[in-house]
Motif scaffolding. Structure first.
Motif: not given
Ligand code: ZN
Length: 262
Positions: A11-12, A172, A207, A6
């Motif tokens: 956020k991805k 992810n 993201d 992350k």
């Protein structure tokens, strides 16, 4: 299982831009970046700022204030053609002048004229450079194996398809989109609409962390320094940056200088 996949804010994905030579067209590009909240790094030649098509030395600090200024060699020399002391001068004197102009420490670089052999990367590291970008596009959305030979995802000419793939990714795995180019190419190719579309598409992604090259480097370096006990119960962050990670479906943050007991 703990995964360091992350970025800040949990956020991805991350996206960064990298533009060389400090041409006047950087001003128009920065307007687009600022409009969409995109961050970029600008690699400048401190010995060529007197030229008509370049941003002049006295304007550097103001033009690039929202972004990162990084080295690109004083005279844009092909480093592997120089004797070693010339490589050092090209890098160190560029750092020195860019630091004087911006009042900030310059730790990043891109190699003028493309890809350099590993011994050049080693010299760059000895000159205080912490990452340096090549021009070898990988077509991948991955972090570099070696930050001193940081191969980008793509040149902006070929960035639209992979930007759309990147924008649509939902799982992810710490994807990074790294686009490079020269802003003057948007003039010569008459395609400013391309970068406008790409920035528009990226800015709609909630993201994605938008960061300069050095911010990516600093965050990844910090996340790799976080210590984890063998049973994954203790997570200790000795750095000065907050670091996010996942445990199962949960996204957690270990704050700078703190320890989490899970
Ligand atoms: Zn260049």
């Amino acid at each position: 299982m703990i995964l360091f996949n992350k970025y800040p804010g949990g956020k991805k994905k991350a996206a960064t831009m990298s533009y060389d030579d400090g041409n006047h067209t950087d001003i128009r590009l920065i307007k687009i970046f600022d409009k969409y909240g995109i961050k970029g790094t600008f690699h400048l030649n401190s010995g060529l700022m007197y030229k008509d098509n370049r941003i002049s030395a006295e304007d550097i600090a103001e033009v690039y204030k929202n972004h990162e200024v990084a080295a690109h060699g004083v005279e844009h020399a092909t480093l592997y053609n120089l004797p070693n002391h010339g490589v050092i001068e090209e890098i160190l004197n560029d750092r020195r002048e860019l630091e004087r102009l911006t009042g900030k420490i310059v730790r990043g670089m891109s190699y003028a004229n493309g890809v350099n052999p590993p011994y050049i990367a080693e010299i760059a590291g000895n000159c205080g450079i912490e990452y340096s970008r090549t021009t070898r596009a990988t077509g991948k959305l991955t972090l570099p194996e070696n930050f001193l030979l940081w191969h980008p995802t793509c040149h902006h000419k070929n960035c639209e398809e992979i930007t759309n793939i990147f924008a649509d990714l939902t799982y992810n795995s710490g994807h990074l989109l790294y686009i490079w180019g020269h802003s003057i190419e948007f003039d010569s190719d008459n395609n400013w609409d391309l970068i406008e579309r790409v920035c528009d598409r990226l800015s709609a992604c909630e993201d994605v962390w938008f960061a300069t090259n050095i911010e990516i480097y600093d965050y990844i370096t910090a996340s790799r320094r976080v210590r984890v006990s063998v049973d994954n119960k203790i997570v200790e962050n000795p750095t000065n940056l907050d670091v996010w990670f996942t445990v199962g479906d949960d996204t957690l943050c270990v704050k700078a200088g703190e320890t989490l007991y899970l």
